[in-house]
Design a protein around this motif. Structure first.
Motif, PDB file in Angstrom:
ATOM      1  N   THR A  10      -7.474   4.451  -2.282  1.00  0.00           N
ATOM      2  CA  THR A  10      -6.199   3.865  -1.865  1.00  0.00           C
ATOM      3  C   THR A  10      -5.424   3.433  -3.097  1.00  0.00           C
ATOM      4  O   THR A  10      -5.962   3.381  -4.208  1.00  0.00           O
ATOM      5  CB  THR A  10      -6.395   2.662  -0.933  1.00  0.00           C
ATOM      6  OG1 THR A  10      -7.130   1.646  -1.617  1.00  0.00           O
ATOM      7  CG2 THR A  10      -7.141   3.059   0.342  1.00  0.00           C
ATOM      8  N   ALA A  55      -4.428   6.477   2.615  1.00  0.00           N
ATOM      9  CA  ALA A  55      -5.718   6.639   1.951  1.00  0.00           C
ATOM     10  C   ALA A  55      -6.114   8.107   1.932  1.00  0.00           C
ATOM     11  O   ALA A  55      -5.685   8.905   2.771  1.00  0.00           O
ATOM     12  CB  ALA A  55      -6.801   5.828   2.663  1.00  0.00           C
ATOM     13  N   ARG A  62       0.835  -1.197   0.000  1.00  0.00           N
ATOM     14  CA  ARG A  62       0.000   0.000   0.000  1.00  0.00           C
ATOM     15  C   ARG A  62       0.868   1.244   0.000  1.00  0.00           C
ATOM     16  O   ARG A  62       1.916   1.295   0.652  1.00  0.00           O
ATOM     17  CB  ARG A  62      -0.946  -0.008   1.192  1.00  0.00           C
ATOM     18  CG  ARG A  62      -1.981  -1.109   1.105  1.00  0.00           C
ATOM     19  CD  ARG A  62      -3.019  -1.020   2.190  1.00  0.00           C
ATOM     20  NE  ARG A  62      -3.840   0.179   2.080  1.00  0.00           N
ATOM     21  CZ  ARG A  62      -5.103   0.253   2.530  1.00  0.00           C
ATOM     22  NH1 ARG A  62      -5.662  -0.795   3.113  1.00  0.00           N
ATOM     23  NH2 ARG A  62      -5.785   1.365   2.420  1.00  0.00           N
TER      24      ARG A  62
END
Length: 261
Positions: free
Chosen positions: A256, A98, A2
């Motif tokens: 995201t 995010a 991520r």
């Protein structure tokens, strides 16, 4: 893996998202459009790319809605725009990995509207669109529409989830899903929309050099939305968001990004 996601907006010009970056990549596509900075409410849409807040409709009147052409203001509760029939408040927060945007629309109970985060993305011809489960899709070729369930519908022989090179086609679609992922090389952008008691979907605009007819260009829209039609004037029951007796509708957009090693 991520990635941290960062956003920049322009409240003086419709609250437009002008940048959406993750891991050094700019996801938003841009186009030189001199009219964008001088538009007034009621003007035809000036497509400069980025992400536009389209509400209370996308197609129809006002063209791409009533919020993108107005000056917004910063307030304690977030970014605010006052339109003819409603007040829209947006609060964007950058979390560690995010971007979360919370929206509230205030209007008379019973007010029907469509909202779309009209995101035009900078993607390669190899990019593809992914949703969880079967794709239940309303396809808009030639201003008509039909529901297609199961496999992705094809346009000019190409499944809708694949982009590919320019082929002079342009098609819009609404997919009944709250989440969409855009895969491009090692990078993936994930977008999701949540709204209690309201219909949600994702609009797709796959313009591979087919629009506009007089000076076509390539643009790819992936647009989380409230409602499941482009034009609220053509909506059936259940196709739009509806303001409840409380006078407010709230929803959330979450963005995201991930990258394969």
């Amino acid at each position: 893996m991520r990635l941290p996601v960062r956003v920049a907006t322009d409240v003086a010009h419709g609250g437009r998202w002008t940048s959406l970056t993750a891991g050094g990549r700019e996801w938003l596509w841009h186009r030189d459009e001199p009219r964008r900075r001088v538009v007034r409410p009621g003007d035809p849409f000036a497509d400069a790319g980025g992400l536009e807040e389209c509400v209370p409709t996308v197609r129809g009147l006002p063209d791409h809605g009533d919020a993108w052409s107005r000056t917004w203001r910063r307030a304690e509760e977030g970014d605010v725009v006052e339109c003819l029939d409603f007040r829209l408040t947006r609060r964007i927060r950058e979390r560690e990995d995010a971007v979360v945007a919370d929206y509230t629309l205030a209007a008379e109970p019973g007010y029907r509207f469509v909202w779309a985060a009209h995101a035009l993305l900078d993607l390669s011809p190899a990019a593809r669109i992914g949703v969880a489960g079967p794709a239940v899709t309303r396809l808009y070729p030639d201003e008509g529409d039909r529901w297609v369930a199961g496999a992705w519908p094809t346009v000019a022989g190409v499944p809708l989830d694949r982009l590919g090179p320019d082929d002079a086609s342009a098609v819009g679609a609404v997919v009944l899903t709250p989440q969409v992922s855009v895969h491009d090389g090692a990078d993936t952008l994930h977008l999701s929309v949540e709204a209690d008691g309201q219909p949600v979907a994702v609009a797709l605009w796959r313009n591979l050099g087919g629009f506009p007819q007089d000076a076509p260009y390539r643009s790819i829209g992936v647009e989380p939305m409230l409602g499941r039609v482009f034009d609220r004037a053509a909506a059936d029951d259940g196709d739009t968001a509806v303001v409840p007796p409380t006078g407010e509708v709230a929803w959330r957009l979450t963005v995201t990004a991930t990258r394969r090693p």
